[in-house]
Design a protein around this motif. Structure first.
Motif, short mmCIF file in Angstrom:
data_model
loop_
_atom_site.label_atom_id
_atom_site.label_comp_id
_atom_site.label_asym_id
_atom_site.label_seq_id
_atom_site.Cartn_x
_atom_site.Cartn_y
_atom_site.Cartn_z
N ILE A 133 0.83 -1.20 0.00
CA ILE A 133 0.00 0.00 0.00
C ILE A 133 0.86 1.25 0.00
CG2 ILE A 133 -1.65 1.35 1.37
CD1 ILE A 133 -2.91 -1.30 2.25
N GLY A 134 1.91 1.26 0.82
CA GLY A 134 2.79 2.42 0.86
C GLY A 134 3.49 2.66 -0.46
N GLN A 135 4.03 1.59 -1.05
CA GLN A 135 4.72 1.72 -2.33
C GLN A 135 3.76 2.15 -3.43
OE1 GLN A 135 6.98 -1.77 -3.27
NE2 GLN A 135 8.11 -1.76 -1.35
N THR A 159 10.60 3.93 -3.72
CA THR A 159 9.96 2.73 -3.18
C THR A 159 10.93 1.57 -3.07
OG1 THR A 159 9.17 2.14 -5.41
CG2 THR A 159 7.66 3.35 -3.99
N ARG A 160 11.94 1.51 -3.92
CA ARG A 160 12.92 0.42 -3.83
C ARG A 160 13.77 0.51 -2.58
NH1 ARG A 160 14.01 1.45 -9.59
NH2 ARG A 160 12.83 -0.06 -10.80
N PHE A 199 -8.07 0.05 -4.10
CA PHE A 199 -7.06 -0.99 -4.29
C PHE A 199 -6.39 -1.38 -2.98
CE2 PHE A 199 -7.22 0.90 -8.63
CZ PHE A 199 -7.73 -0.23 -9.26
N SER A 200 -6.36 -0.48 -2.01
CA SER A 200 -5.89 -0.87 -0.68
C SER A 200 -6.84 -1.88 -0.06
CB SER A 200 -5.76 0.37 0.21
OG SER A 200 -4.78 1.26 -0.28
N ARG A 257 1.82 6.03 -7.30
CA ARG A 257 0.63 6.63 -7.91
C ARG A 257 0.74 8.16 -7.92
NH1 ARG A 257 -2.21 4.22 -11.55
NH2 ARG A 257 -4.46 4.47 -11.42
N VAL A 258 1.21 8.71 -6.82
CA VAL A 258 1.38 10.16 -6.74
C VAL A 258 2.40 10.64 -7.76
CG1 VAL A 258 2.28 12.02 -5.29
CG2 VAL A 258 0.65 10.39 -4.34
#
Length: 384
Positions: A84-86, A363-364, A169-170, A91-92
């Motif tokens: 969810i965080g990634q 995110t990586r 989607f979350s 998305r932003v």
């Protein structure tokens, strides 16, 4: 039988390769964005007879496509909180930079065309525009001159993609391996919004900013599209291969053209859009037919990469088209298309691609690794 159902959990289609990209679906997105750009040019310049109004239904296919592709990311091995965080970060970075650049250009061009006559803009309106809140129901809709036939006005779809997408989607990620909960969520997200649209929509599926209570019809269309896309992905996981792919690809296109072009525009056929969209996404995900091979050509792949820019920037050029009183004719239409595509290509190279890569790098660095480099898991093997 056309569809071959795997008796055991299949490995070739279910366990998608890490970072799998659905190239044909990307190309389809580009062609649909171009269809919207052509449709808006025709209708916003008063040439309504040159294209059927059914081009508006391309937006519902966009939502279904998003549901399918994001589901491919959801059913990977990351812990839910990490995914969810990634997903939120990516998305932003995927949506906001390109949108804000185009919104700024659109606003500046509008001022220039109106002799730089400036009127005070309420802070709430600026926040509405900058944060893509215009189709959430959280803040009031856009005032006169800010919506409708502008890049900011058509960004209602991006508003749905970013905010509804983050929530929906979350929720799907939370119940991804609980079949009953997952199917209940998806079926309710299709049937309830569908019932409201059929019963209360002022203009069938051609609604976005109109509201039902505090919820916009655009959000309801988003629920239907996202849920349908996730269901398509579950079917794609379950079904190993697709026979007679060329026949299905061509046949469905012919059926859609007959429904929305040659049979005459009937308003009730708008409700078939999610069904046809689901068929398109499901069939072309296999990339097995002659049309799929055509869509893998470099020119169509580039159109897919530029689809965001084509969709969001074309109102700028329609505004110029109208201000300059350009004649609606084949040569002028071709110039319009070329200009829109070139602008979209520049936007992708200068803004979109660097920001997408930045979001991926961020995110990586998280503990969960890259959401695109984890093999997709077989949903059905984990479900009772």
């Amino acid at each position: 039988m056309i569809l071959v159902i795997a008796k055991q959990p299949p490995t070739d289609r279910v366990a998608s390769p890490p970072g799998k990209r659905f190239a044909v679906l990307d190309a389809s997105r580009g062609l649909l964005a171009l269809l919207v750009a052509l449709g808006h040019l025709a209708y916003w310049t008063g040439n309504n007879d040159s294209l059927p109004l059914s081009f508006i239904l391309a937006v519902d296919v966009f939502f279904i496509l998003s549901g399918f592709v994001i589901a491919n990311s959801i059913f990977r091995g990351n812990r839910i909180s990490e995914w969810i965080g990634q997903f939120a970060v990516r998305r932003v970075f995927r949506i906001f930079p390109g949108y804000l650049v185009v919104a700024l250009i659109s606003a500046m061009l509008g001022l220039a065309l109106r002799g730089f006559q400036w009127a005070p803009v309420p802070l709430a309106v600026l926040a509405n525009v900058a944060l893509l809140l215009q189709n959430t129901g959280i803040m009031p809709g856009l005032p006169q001159g800010w919506g409708g036939q502008t890049a900011i006005g058509i960004a209602w779809t991006l508003s749905v993609e970013i905010w509804l997408g983050l929530v929906f989607f979350s929720a799907v990620a939370l119940v991804r391996f609980r079949l009953r909960w997952l199917l209940t969520l998806l079926i309710c997200s299709i049937s309830l919004p569908g019932l409201i649209i059929v019963s209360f929509s002022p203009s069938f599926m051609n609604v976005h900013y109109a509201t039902f209570g505090f919820v916009t019809f655009g959000v309801l269309r988003g629920f239907i599209g996202f849920s349908t896309g996730v269901l398509c992905y579950l079917a794609y996981q379950r079904i190993r291969s697709l026979r007679f792919a060329t026949l299905l690809e061509v046949g469905l296109i012919v059926l859609i053209i007959w429904t929305y072009v040659f049979s005459g525009w009937a308003s009730w056929t708008q409700y078939l859009a999610p069904v046809y969209g689901a068929g398109l996404i499901f069939i072309y995900a296999y990339e097995a037919g002659i049309v799929s091979r055509l869509l893998r050509l470099p020119m169509f792949q580039l159109m897919g990469a530029w689809s965001f820019g084509i969709y969001i920037c074309h109102p700028i050029f329609i505004d110029l088209y109208k201000r300059l009183e350009v004649v609606y004719a084949p040569v002028q239409i071709a110039i319009y298309v070329i200009t829109v595509v070139l602008f979209a290509a520049a936007l992708h190279a200068v803004v979109e691609r660097p920001m997408i890569r930045l979001g991926a790098r961020i995110t990586r660095k998280g503990r969960g690794g890259d959401i695109d480099n984890v093999p997709a898991q077989n949903t059905w093997a984990k479900l009772p």
